[in-house]
Design a protein around this motif. Structure first.
Motif, PDB file in Angstrom:
ATOM      1  N   GLY A 156       0.787  -1.233   0.000  1.00 34.76           N
ATOM      2  CA  GLY A 156       0.000   0.000   0.000  1.00 34.76           C
ATOM      3  C   GLY A 156       0.813   1.273   0.000  1.00 34.76           C
ATOM      4  N   GLY A 157       2.138   1.155  -0.074  1.00 36.85           N
ATOM      5  CA  GLY A 157       2.969   2.348  -0.227  1.00 36.85           C
ATOM      6  C   GLY A 157       3.344   3.038   1.062  1.00 36.85           C
ATOM      7  N   GLY A 158       3.480   2.294   2.147  1.00 35.33           N
ATOM      8  CA  GLY A 158       3.851   2.896   3.421  1.00 35.33           C
ATOM      9  C   GLY A 158       5.312   3.305   3.487  1.00 35.33           C
ATOM     10  N   GLU A 159       5.757   3.691   4.690  1.00 34.39           N
ATOM     11  CA  GLU A 159       7.109   4.207   4.903  1.00 34.39           C
ATOM     12  C   GLU A 159       8.155   3.090   4.886  1.00 34.39           C
ATOM     13  OE1 GLU A 159       9.174   7.433   7.917  1.00 34.39           O
ATOM     14  OE2 GLU A 159       7.656   6.074   8.705  1.00 34.39           O
ATOM     15  N   VAL A 160       9.345   3.418   4.372  1.00 34.61           N
ATOM     16  CA  VAL A 160      10.478   2.499   4.384  1.00 34.61           C
ATOM     17  C   VAL A 160      11.521   3.041   5.357  1.00 34.61           C
ATOM     18  CG1 VAL A 160      12.365   1.486   3.042  1.00 34.61           C
ATOM     19  CG2 VAL A 160      10.095   1.736   2.010  1.00 34.61           C
ATOM     20  N   LEU A 161      11.930   2.208   6.313  1.00 35.19           N
ATOM     21  CA  LEU A 161      12.958   2.589   7.280  1.00 35.19           C
ATOM     22  C   LEU A 161      14.274   1.920   6.917  1.00 35.19           C
ATOM     23  CD1 LEU A 161      11.024   2.172  10.660  1.00 35.19           C
ATOM     24  CD2 LEU A 161      11.194   4.207   9.207  1.00 35.19           C
ATOM     25  N   PHE A 162      15.368   2.579   7.259  1.00 36.32           N
ATOM     26  CA  PHE A 162      16.695   1.996   7.036  1.00 36.32           C
ATOM     27  C   PHE A 162      17.490   2.119   8.324  1.00 36.32           C
ATOM     28  CE2 PHE A 162      19.635   0.814   3.462  1.00 36.32           C
ATOM     29  CZ  PHE A 162      20.691   0.453   4.263  1.00 36.32           C
ATOM     30  N   PHE A 163      17.711   0.975   9.000  1.00 35.76           N
ATOM     31  CA  PHE A 163      18.495   0.950  10.228  1.00 35.76           C
ATOM     32  C   PHE A 163      19.958   0.670   9.876  1.00 35.76           C
ATOM     33  CE2 PHE A 163      14.224   0.169  11.777  1.00 35.76           C
ATOM     34  CZ  PHE A 163      14.184   0.893  12.962  1.00 35.76           C
ATOM     35  N   GLN A 164      20.846   1.621  10.225  1.00 41.97           N
ATOM     36  CA  GLN A 164      22.248   1.558   9.809  1.00 41.97           C
ATOM     37  C   GLN A 164      23.154   1.133  10.958  1.00 41.97           C
ATOM     38  OE1 GLN A 164      22.882   5.581   7.543  1.00 41.97           O
ATOM     39  NE2 GLN A 164      21.409   5.891   9.200  1.00 41.97           N
ATOM     40  N   ASN A 165      23.947   0.108  10.720  1.00 39.30           N
ATOM     41  CA  ASN A 165      24.998  -0.249  11.653  1.00 39.30           C
ATOM     42  C   ASN A 165      26.178   0.712  11.483  1.00 39.30           C
ATOM     43  OD1 ASN A 165      26.186  -1.802  13.686  1.00 39.30           O
ATOM     44  ND2 ASN A 165      27.211  -3.115  12.206  1.00 39.30           N
ATOM     45  N   GLU A 166      26.465   1.051  10.221  1.00 40.13           N
ATOM     46  CA  GLU A 166      27.441   2.085   9.876  1.00 40.13           C
ATOM     47  C   GLU A 166      26.709   3.124   9.048  1.00 40.13           C
ATOM     48  OE1 GLU A 166      30.999   0.585   8.047  1.00 40.13           O
ATOM     49  OE2 GLU A 166      30.874  -1.292   9.147  1.00 40.13           O
ATOM     50  N   VAL A 167      26.943   4.392   9.338  1.00 43.17           N
ATOM     51  CA  VAL A 167      26.218   5.465   8.670  1.00 43.17           C
ATOM     52  C   VAL A 167      26.524   5.452   7.171  1.00 43.17           C
ATOM     53  CG1 VAL A 167      25.893   7.968   8.521  1.00 43.17           C
ATOM     54  CG2 VAL A 167      26.232   6.875  10.750  1.00 43.17           C
ATOM     55  N   LEU A 168      25.465   5.476   6.364  1.00 48.81           N
ATOM     56  CA  LEU A 168      25.636   5.493   4.915  1.00 48.81           C
ATOM     57  C   LEU A 168      26.111   6.863   4.457  1.00 48.81           C
ATOM     58  CD1 LEU A 168      22.435   3.636   3.598  1.00 48.81           C
ATOM     59  CD2 LEU A 168      24.636   2.678   4.246  1.00 48.81           C
ATOM     60  N   SER A 169      26.953   6.864   3.447  1.00 50.39           N
ATOM     61  CA  SER A 169      27.381   8.126   2.851  1.00 50.39           C
ATOM     62  C   SER A 169      26.246   8.692   2.005  1.00 50.39           C
ATOM     63  CB  SER A 169      28.607   7.899   1.967  1.00 50.39           C
ATOM     64  OG  SER A 169      28.261   7.119   0.835  1.00 50.39           O
ATOM     65  N   GLU A 170      26.382   9.940   1.608  1.00 52.62           N
ATOM     66  CA  GLU A 170      25.366  10.572   0.766  1.00 52.62           C
ATOM     67  C   GLU A 170      25.218   9.827  -0.554  1.00 52.62           C
ATOM     68  OE1 GLU A 170      22.286  12.925   0.244  1.00 52.62           O
ATOM     69  OE2 GLU A 170      23.585  13.066   2.014  1.00 52.62           O
TER      70      GLU A 170
END
Length: 299
Positions: A156-170
Motif C-alpha cells: 500500500g505504499g507505506g514508509e520504508v525505514l533503514f536501520f544503519q549499523n554504519e552510517v551510509l554516505s550521501e
C-alpha cells in the motif's frame, strides 16, 4: 539379436564408465581452492550450510573447494601455518578480512598462489600481494531499494525505514533512493541508528537493516525486513524476507572466477537470498527474484 543388444548395452556402459572415471579423475587432480574460516563463523553461518556451499562451489568450479579451519583470533603466523599445512600448492585462497594480515604474509611467501581478501565495506589494508575484493555496496543498496520499494508498494505504499549499523554516505543513500524510486516509491526513506527507537510504526511497510535492530524487531513482528547479514536464514525472525550475504561462501565462486584477472580494485555484489516460504504473494515473490539481479544505474 538379444546377444547383440546386450553387447551394445555393455559397450555403452563401458564408455560411460570411462568418461565418468576420466571426469572424476580430472576433478581430483586439479588443485583445490581454499576458503579460510573459523568456528565463530560456522556458528553464525551454520555448519551444514557451509558444507552445502562448499559442494555447490566445487560443482560450479569443477575443482574441490576446501575450508581451512583457523583458531578464533589466531595471529598472522598461525594463520599462515594452518593454510600451508592444509595444502602445499592450492589453486587460490580466500581470506575473510579479519585475517588480512595473515593473508598478506602468505601472499609474500607464496607469490605464485592467488590470494584474495574479502573486505566488505572496509578499506584496502594493502597487504602485500593479496588481492583485495570489496563488496559492491552501491549495487547492493540499489537492489535493496528496489526490493524494499516493491514490498512497500505491494503493501500500500507505506514508509520504508533503514536501520544503519554504519552510517551510509550521501552517495550510498542516493543509490538506495534510486532503487526505491524505480520501484515506484517517491518518498525518501528514514535513516536510523541500529539501536535507535522508532515510535510511529503503524505506517511502516518495510525495514532494511545492516545489523540487528532488536528493539524494532521486538515491537514489529510482522513488518517485512530486508537484512544485510551472514546469519543462517533459519535462525532469523520470520519477518525477514530477504538477506544480502557477502560472506566468503556466498562470494567464493565469483572470486575464484576472477583468475587470471588478479588486478586489485575488484568489487562483487552480495548474494541475495529470497526466503520464498515467507513471501505468500506469488507475484511479489517472482518480482523480487527478478530485481535482485538488476544492475545499478549511472547516477
Amino acid at each position: 539379436m538379444g546377444k547383440n543388444g546386450a553387447k551394445k548395452r555393455l559397450l555403452l556402459f563401458g564408455i560411460f564408465a570411462v568418461i565418468l572415471g576420466l571426469g572424476a579423475g580430472g576433478f581430483f587432480l586439479r588443485a583445490p581452492a581454499l576458503v579460510v574460516t573459523d568456528a565463530s563463523f560456522d556458528v553464525l553461518y551454520g555448519l551444514r550450510r557451509s558444507r552445502v556451499k562448499a559442494v555447490e562451489a566445487a560443482v560450479k568450479l569443477y575443482r574441490r573447494v576446501i575450508p581451512v579451519m583457523i583458531a578464533d583470533n589466531a595471529g598472522p603466523d598461525m594463520v599462515v601455518f594452518a593454510v600451508e599445512s592444509a595444502w602445499a600448492s592450492p589453486y587460490c585462497i580466500i581470506f575473510p578480512y579479519r585475517y588480512n594480515e595473515g593473508a598478506g604474509r602468505y601472499a609474500e611467501n607464496h607469490p605464485g598462489v592467488p590470494v584474495f581478501v574479502l573486505g566488505g565495506r572496509n578499506h584496502d589494508p594493502k597487504t602485500g600481494g593479496a588481492v583485495f575484493v570489496k563488496t559492491d555496496v552501491d549495487t547492493d543498496l540499489y537492489r535493496a531499494g528496489l526490493c524494499a520499494g516493491s514490498i512497500a508498494r505491494n503493501g500500500g505504499g507505506g514508509e520504508v525505514l533503514f536501520f544503519q549499523n554504519e552510517v551510509l554516505s550521501e552517495e550510498e543513500r542516493t543509490m538506495f533512493q534510486a532503487g526505491l524510486r524505480e520501484a515506484g516509491i517517491e518518498k525518501a526513506s528514514k535513516y536510523l541508528g541500529i539501536s535507535e527507537e522508532h515510535t510511529d510504526n503503524q505506517n511502516v511497510a518495510c525495514a532494511v537493516m545492516t545489523g540487528q535492530a532488536a528493539q524494532f524487531l521486538d515491537q514489529n513482528l510482522e513488518t517485512p525486513i530486508i537484512l544485510f547479514s551472514w546469519a543462517d536464514p533459519e535462525l532469523t525472525a520470520t519477518s525477514v524476507k530477504l538477506i544480502f550475504d557477502d560472506s566468503p561462501w556466498a562470494l567464493a565462486v565469483r572470486v575464484v572466477q576472477l583468475i587470471p584477472g588478479k588486478e586489485p580494485g575488484k568489487q562483487i555484489p552480495s548474494e541475495v537470498v529470497v526466503l520464498g516460504r515467507r513471501i505468500t504473494e506469488k507475484g511479489l515473490l517472482q518480482h523480487l527474484k527478478n530485481v535482485i539481479h538488476s544492475k545499478q544505474p549511472n547516477i
